[in-house]
Design a protein around this motif. Structure first.
Motif, PDB file in Angstrom:
ATOM      1  N   GLY A   1       0.823  -1.209   0.020  1.00 60.81           N
ATOM      2  CA  GLY A   1       0.017   0.114   0.004  1.00 60.81           C
ATOM      3  C   GLY A   1       0.936   1.131  -0.023  1.00 60.81           C
ATOM      4  O   GLY A   1       0.447   2.273  -0.596  1.00 60.81           O
ATOM      5  N   THR A   2       1.993   1.301   0.687  1.00 60.71           N
ATOM      6  CA  THR A   2       2.824   2.397   0.697  1.00 60.71           C
ATOM      7  C   THR A   2       3.436   2.440  -0.500  1.00 60.71           C
ATOM      8  O   THR A   2       3.572   3.788  -1.124  1.00 60.71           O
ATOM      9  N   VAL A   3       3.832   1.503  -1.415  1.00 59.15           N
ATOM     10  CA  VAL A   3       4.254   1.800  -2.812  1.00 59.15           C
ATOM     11  C   VAL A   3       3.279   2.353  -3.710  1.00 59.15           C
ATOM     12  O   VAL A   3       3.501   3.374  -4.561  1.00 59.15           O
ATOM     13  N   LEU A   4       2.170   1.724  -3.629  1.00 59.21           N
ATOM     14  CA  LEU A   4       1.161   2.332  -4.485  1.00 59.21           C
ATOM     15  C   LEU A   4       0.517   3.677  -4.065  1.00 59.21           C
ATOM     16  O   LEU A   4       0.217   4.498  -4.891  1.00 59.21           O
ATOM     17  N   LEU A   5       0.653   3.966  -2.855  1.00 61.12           N
ATOM     18  CA  LEU A   5       0.260   5.305  -2.537  1.00 61.12           C
ATOM     19  C   LEU A   5       1.243   6.278  -3.034  1.00 61.12           C
ATOM     20  O   LEU A   5       0.966   7.294  -3.518  1.00 61.12           O
ATOM     21  N   GLY A   6       2.574   6.162  -2.678  1.00 60.30           N
ATOM     22  CA  GLY A   6       3.413   6.808  -2.999  1.00 60.30           C
ATOM     23  C   GLY A   6       3.631   7.092  -4.727  1.00 60.30           C
ATOM     24  O   GLY A   6       3.719   8.244  -5.098  1.00 60.30           O
ATOM     25  N   TRP A   7       3.454   6.002  -5.467  1.00 57.78           N
ATOM     26  CA  TRP A   7       3.582   6.063  -7.083  1.00 57.78           C
ATOM     27  C   TRP A   7       2.718   6.719  -7.306  1.00 57.78           C
ATOM     28  O   TRP A   7       2.755   7.785  -8.315  1.00 57.78           O
ATOM     29  N   HIS A   8       1.165   6.482  -6.966  1.00 58.64           N
ATOM     30  CA  HIS A   8       0.187   7.342  -7.648  1.00 58.64           C
ATOM     31  C   HIS A   8      -0.053   8.861  -7.126  1.00 58.64           C
ATOM     32  O   HIS A   8      -0.621   9.573  -7.791  1.00 58.64           O
ATOM     33  N   ALA A   9       0.584   9.055  -5.919  1.00 54.85           N
ATOM     34  CA  ALA A   9       0.475  10.285  -5.390  1.00 54.85           C
ATOM     35  C   ALA A   9       1.351  11.381  -6.261  1.00 54.85           C
ATOM     36  O   ALA A   9       1.330  12.279  -6.526  1.00 54.85           O
ATOM     37  N   GLY A  10       2.716  10.619  -6.884  1.00 53.05           N
ATOM     38  CA  GLY A  10       3.800  11.211  -7.846  1.00 53.05           C
ATOM     39  C   GLY A  10       2.999  11.413  -8.871  1.00 53.05           C
ATOM     40  O   GLY A  10       3.166  12.596  -9.592  1.00 53.05           O
ATOM     41  N   VAL A  11       2.382  10.360  -9.721  1.00 53.12           N
ATOM     42  CA  VAL A  11       1.578  10.743 -10.960  1.00 53.12           C
ATOM     43  C   VAL A  11       0.476  11.770 -10.667  1.00 53.12           C
ATOM     44  O   VAL A  11       0.320  12.687 -11.519  1.00 53.12           O
ATOM     45  N   PHE A  12      -0.023  11.795  -9.460  1.00 53.88           N
ATOM     46  CA  PHE A  12      -1.334  12.698  -9.347  1.00 53.88           C
ATOM     47  C   PHE A  12      -0.485  14.255  -9.279  1.00 53.88           C
ATOM     48  O   PHE A  12      -1.062  15.242  -9.853  1.00 53.88           O
ATOM     49  N   LEU A  13       0.533  14.325  -8.751  1.00 54.27           N
ATOM     50  CA  LEU A  13       1.192  15.641  -8.757  1.00 54.27           C
ATOM     51  C   LEU A  13       1.574  16.280  -9.975  1.00 54.27           C
ATOM     52  O   LEU A  13       1.403  17.478 -10.230  1.00 54.27           O
ATOM     53  N   ASP A  14       2.164  15.051 -10.760  1.00 61.35           N
ATOM     54  CA  ASP A  14       2.466  15.589 -12.269  1.00 61.35           C
ATOM     55  C   ASP A  14       1.183  16.141 -13.109  1.00 61.35           C
ATOM     56  O   ASP A  14       1.145  16.957 -13.675  1.00 61.35           O
ATOM     57  N   GLN A  15      -0.057  15.287 -12.448  1.00 62.78           N
ATOM     58  CA  GLN A  15      -1.142  15.559 -13.693  1.00 62.78           C
ATOM     59  C   GLN A  15      -1.706  17.165 -12.945  1.00 62.78           C
ATOM     60  O   GLN A  15      -2.577  17.603 -13.770  1.00 62.78           O
ATOM     61  N   LEU A  16      -1.511  17.402 -11.931  1.00 62.30           N
ATOM     62  CA  LEU A  16      -1.847  18.579 -11.554  1.00 62.30           C
ATOM     63  C   LEU A  16      -1.633  19.817 -12.397  1.00 62.30           C
ATOM     64  O   LEU A  16      -2.261  20.816 -12.465  1.00 62.30           O
ATOM     65  N   ARG A  17      -0.395  19.604 -12.662  1.00 65.52           N
ATOM     66  CA  ARG A  17       0.230  20.644 -13.464  1.00 65.52           C
ATOM     67  C   ARG A  17      -0.511  20.995 -14.964  1.00 65.52           C
ATOM     68  O   ARG A  17      -0.418  22.032 -15.544  1.00 65.52           O
TER      69      ARG A  17
ATOM     70  N   ALA B   1      -4.336   5.878  -5.129  1.00 69.16           N
ATOM     71  CA  ALA B   1      -3.507   6.224  -4.078  1.00 69.16           C
ATOM     72  C   ALA B   1      -4.565   5.922  -2.857  1.00 69.16           C
ATOM     73  O   ALA B   1      -3.941   5.569  -1.711  1.00 69.16           O
ATOM     74  N   GLY B   2      -5.681   6.212  -3.040  1.00 66.82           N
ATOM     75  CA  GLY B   2      -6.713   6.146  -1.691  1.00 66.82           C
ATOM     76  C   GLY B   2      -6.718   4.684  -1.443  1.00 66.82           C
ATOM     77  O   GLY B   2      -6.831   4.084  -0.343  1.00 66.82           O
ATOM     78  N   GLY B   3      -6.600   3.681  -2.498  1.00 66.55           N
ATOM     79  CA  GLY B   3      -6.549   2.253  -2.129  1.00 66.55           C
ATOM     80  C   GLY B   3      -5.237   2.033  -1.374  1.00 66.55           C
ATOM     81  O   GLY B   3      -5.365   1.156  -0.529  1.00 66.55           O
ATOM     82  N   GLY B   4      -4.282   2.618  -2.062  1.00 65.89           N
ATOM     83  CA  GLY B   4      -2.976   2.173  -1.245  1.00 65.89           C
ATOM     84  C   GLY B   4      -3.184   2.961   0.241  1.00 65.89           C
ATOM     85  O   GLY B   4      -2.431   1.880   1.100  1.00 65.89           O
ATOM     86  N   LEU B   5      -3.705   3.771   0.393  1.00 58.72           N
ATOM     87  CA  LEU B   5      -3.992   4.295   1.875  1.00 58.72           C
ATOM     88  C   LEU B   5      -4.579   3.354   2.828  1.00 58.72           C
ATOM     89  O   LEU B   5      -4.349   3.104   3.890  1.00 58.72           O
ATOM     90  N   ILE B   6      -5.740   2.676   2.179  1.00 57.31           N
ATOM     91  CA  ILE B   6      -6.503   1.881   2.896  1.00 57.31           C
ATOM     92  C   ILE B   6      -5.719   0.516   3.230  1.00 57.31           C
ATOM     93  O   ILE B   6      -5.808   0.113   4.477  1.00 57.31           O
TER      94      ILE B   6
END
Length: 174
Positions: A90-106, A124-129
């Motif tokens: 979950g930590t890896v999934l959360l981190g990876w998709h949070a990074g992708v989300f930050l790129d998509q925000l721009r 990322a939410g699934g990873g957090l769960i």
């Protein structure tokens, strides 16, 4: 065995988030698809979380004395390993998709379809769960201190520094 440190999980998540962000930038620069897991991955994550919870509750019920039948120690060990694997995955999934989300925000205002962005948020939410369930079930698998254990908490110790009967678990084999 030591409990998984939430600070270690946070450090791993931040490192993987930087990697995910960098991968999203590179794939976007070269017109490759954004590296996000499909939403069907949430089903797999849900099955893992449910299995971890069911096994963890089984161990917790035995630990709290609600089951008379002895618990298979191999099953308890597998539950602990599954809980830790769930937390790290979950930590890896959360981190990876949070990074992708930050790129998509721009690129948020430039795109008409934000499906990838919401997909990254969902994963990322699934990873957090998964992280939360893994840490909780890992604590379910803790056993109380043994007799004469110097690391036992003071409230479990009797007059002479020896553990009292309160809070200890006796063998429940019938």
């Amino acid at each position: 065995m030591k409990l998984t440190s939430p600070f270690l999980l946070l450090a791993i998540s931040v490192a993987v988030a930087l990697t995910g962000w960098f991968a999203a930038v590179i794939t976007g620069r070269y017109s490759f698809p954004t590296p996000v897991l499909p939403l069907t991955g949430l089903l797999t994550m849900g099955v893992i979380v449910a299995l971890t919870l069911v096994l963890g509750i089984r161990v917790l019920r035995w630990r709290n004395g609600r089951k008379k039948k002895i618990l298979n120690p191999i099953l308890a060990a597998w539950t602990l390993v599954l809980a830790q694997a769930c937390a790290y995955t979950g930590t890896v999934l959360l981190g990876w998709h949070a990074g992708v989300f930050l790129d998509q925000l721009r690129l948020w205002n430039l795109r008409s379809d934000q499906g990838i962005t919401w997909q990254a948020v969902a994963m990322a939410g699934g990873g957090l769960i998964m992280v939360i369930v893994g840490l909780v079930v890992e604590r379910f698998c803790r056993i109380p201190p043994e007799d004469g254990d110097p690391d036992s908490p003071p409230h479990l110790q009797g007059k002479h520094g020896k553990p009292s009967a309160e809070g200890e678990y006796a063998y429940r084999g019938d």
